[in-house]
Design an enzyme around this catalytic site. Structure first.
Site, short mmCIF file in Angstrom:
data_model
loop_
_atom_site.label_atom_id
_atom_site.label_comp_id
_atom_site.label_asym_id
_atom_site.label_seq_id
_atom_site.Cartn_x
_atom_site.Cartn_y
_atom_site.Cartn_z
CE LYS A 17 13.07 67.87 -75.80
NZ LYS A 17 12.68 67.07 -74.51
CG ASP A 38 14.01 60.53 -70.56
OD1 ASP A 38 13.17 61.05 -70.31
OD2 ASP A 38 14.80 60.61 -71.22
CD GLU A 39 18.08 62.23 -71.38
OE1 GLU A 39 17.08 62.15 -71.92
OE2 GLU A 39 18.07 63.44 -71.06
CG HIS A 48 19.69 59.30 -74.99
ND1 HIS A 48 20.59 60.81 -74.93
CD2 HIS A 48 18.65 59.67 -74.93
CE1 HIS A 48 19.10 61.41 -74.81
NE2 HIS A 48 18.09 60.56 -74.89
CE LYS A 106 10.11 61.84 -72.19
NZ LYS A 106 12.14 62.40 -72.42
CE LYS A 122 15.97 56.37 -75.10
NZ LYS A 122 15.92 57.62 -74.16
C1 CAP Z 1 12.50 62.77 -75.86
C2 CAP Z 1 14.54 62.49 -74.44
C3 CAP Z 1 15.02 62.35 -75.42
C4 CAP Z 1 15.66 63.11 -77.03
C5 CAP Z 1 16.71 63.37 -76.67
C6 CAP Z 1 13.93 63.95 -73.91
O1 CAP Z 1 11.36 63.53 -74.78
O2 CAP Z 1 13.19 61.83 -73.97
O3 CAP Z 1 16.03 62.17 -74.75
O4 CAP Z 1 14.61 63.38 -78.23
O5 CAP Z 1 17.36 63.95 -78.01
O6 CAP Z 1 14.80 63.29 -72.31
O7 CAP Z 1 14.10 65.19 -74.78
P1 CAP Z 1 10.31 64.00 -76.11
P2 CAP Z 1 17.77 63.35 -79.79
O8 CAP Z 1 10.06 63.50 -77.00
O9 CAP Z 1 9.41 63.91 -74.97
O10 CAP Z 1 11.19 65.52 -76.03
O11 CAP Z 1 17.09 63.15 -79.56
O12 CAP Z 1 18.43 65.12 -80.58
O13 CAP Z 1 19.70 63.26 -79.45
MG MG Z 2 14.86 61.61 -73.21
#
Ligand code: CAP
Ligand code: MG
Length: 425
Positions: free
Chosen positions: A308, A180-181, A268, A152, A178
């Protein structure tokens, strides 16, 4: 000769070569029976009217049977002959049983709750190359959950800054880092440069910690570019690739899996919430997760219950079972159909989203040890930064593995103590 096709047949018993779909059907000003006739027709060989080109041979071979309608729960089961589908072609399977029917005026709401695949279709998909056992072997971690972070800010760092954040997380004790998406190849963070620099620091962190460390580079892109990027990761000795399976689509995922590059595939699910969250319309995350297992991801985000993102305990646990077990018993409450997975390997459940070290004990209680826990903000948001955040996560994991309450453990572990001070609700 005009043939009027009837699809409802409550005497029908699904055969071993039927694909069964369970839907929640909310009719629109018509009876649920009429809605089911339209759904079964539109998802197979029918249309809105009788047609002169239909014949008995087609009907006999390809007509699906609506064999169960529960008026109270609105749950409907349809058995489709496997002949209706091109085995090995997931886009076509979804275009049939999860295509036009969602847009028909005949329904106020329609949700695909689960699909039970017959062996004749399953045989045409690869399934995971590594699965839970293969990932554990790669990392040399036998029992405990794996812990990781997402660099991040999601996007914004230069490739060098990205690699340094990853290095600090690995040094602090995390197994996996990893992308991020929504991180791909940006003007300020080129994919190839990022992968090369991050793997260089990964090797450094492995030497310093004596532990295996993994980097999941996000290869999500148009398919030729995606394959090029995955091959580049392989050429540098990277063991993992990450793909956003919803935005890439089933074709993209099948292309990556069937390239058979010998890389661990992390799935993801960004964008799933557009159609999985409404209990009356869309497609369940369970259906998406089991489809991804069949195509062949090694790990997939399933929800974090205590984090969250939406996704309650029963749902996340049901998804966890579906992707890890070999025999799935039907569950009326959770709308889960029976399914045998034959030789398709189990997939690692990834719990992520809003997690911080204090969430670990409850998450492990709910999901067991065969999970990968990921902490983005819950690592880099630590008052003393990423390295300390990673240590706090590892400390909380160690405490949980030894059934020591975190509060007690934090008295002798300052990084965990600071994390609790910052995030304890
Ligand atoms: C988590 C995260 C993931 C989410 C995806 C985000 O970051 O990298 O993409 O967990 O949700 O971008 O929010 P944080 P899910 O740890 O800072 O929240 O796993 O429900 O698909
Ligand atoms: Mg993410």
């Amino acid at each position: 000769m005009i043939i009027l096709l009837k699809y409802i047949n409550k005497k029908y018993k699904p055969g071993s070569n039927d694909l069964v779909a369970e839907y929640r059907v909310e009719p629109n000003k018509i009876s649920i029976e009429e809605a089911c006739e339209k759904i079964a027709g539109e998802s197979s060989i029918g249309t809105w009217t009788t047609i002169s080109t239909m014949n008995k041979k087609i009907a006999k071979k390809l007509k699906p049977n609506v064999y169960s309608i529960d008026k109270k729960t609105k749950q409907v089961k349809i058995a489709y002959p496997a002949e209706l589908f091109e085995a090995g072609n997931m886009p076509q399977i979804y275009s049939a049983i999860a295509g036009n029917i969602f847009g028909m005026k005949a329904v106020k709401g329609l949700r695909l709750e689960d699909i039970s695949f017959p062996k004749s279709i399953m045989n045409k998909f690869s399934g995971p190359k590594f699965g839970v056992k293969g990932v554990r072997k790669l990392l040399g971690i036998k029992k405990r959950p794996l812990v990781g972070t997402i660099v991040k800010p999601k996007v914004g760092l230069t490739y060098k800054q990205h690699a340094k954040v990853a290095y600090d997380a690995w040094r602090g004790g995390l197994d996996i880092v990893k992308d991020d998406e929504n991180l791909a190849s940006m003007s300020f963070n080129n994919f190839e440069k990022r992968v090369k620099e991050t793997l260089r620091l990964r090797d450094k962190a492995e030497k310093e910690t004596g532990e295996k460390k993994m980097y999941m580079a996000n290869v999500t892109a148009e398919t030729d570019t995606m394959l090029k990027r995955a091959k580049y990761v392989k050429s540098l000795g990277g063991e993992y690739v990450m793909i956003d399976i919803i935005t890439s689509g089933w074709s993209g995922l099948q292309t990556l899996r069937e390239a058979n590059l010998g890389r661990v595939i992390h799935a993801h699910r960004a964008m799933h919430g557009a159609f999985t969250e409404n209990p009356k319309h869309g497609i369940s995350m369970l259906t998406i997760a089991k489809t991804a297992r069949l195509i062949g991801v090694d790990q997939i985000h399933v929800g974090a219950i205590v984090g969250k993102m939406k996704g309650g305990k029963e749902e996340v646990q049901a998804i966890g079972e579906e992707i890890e077990k070999n025999i799935i018993q039907p569950d009326k409450e959770e709308h889960v159909l029976a399914q045998r997975w034959w030789n398709i390997k189990p997939v690692f459940a990834v719990c992520s989203g809003g997690l911080w070290p204090g969430k670990i004990p409850n998450l492990m209680k709910a999901m067991g040890n065969d999970i990968i826990m990921q902490f983005g903000g819950g690592c880099h948001g630590h008052p003393d930064g990423t390295f300390a955040g990673a240590r706090a996560i590892r400390q909380a994991l160690d405490a949980s593995m030894n059934l020591i309450p975190l509060k007690e453990y934090s008295e002798f572990h300052k990084e965990l103590n600071l994390a609790i001070k910052k995030w304890k609700e």
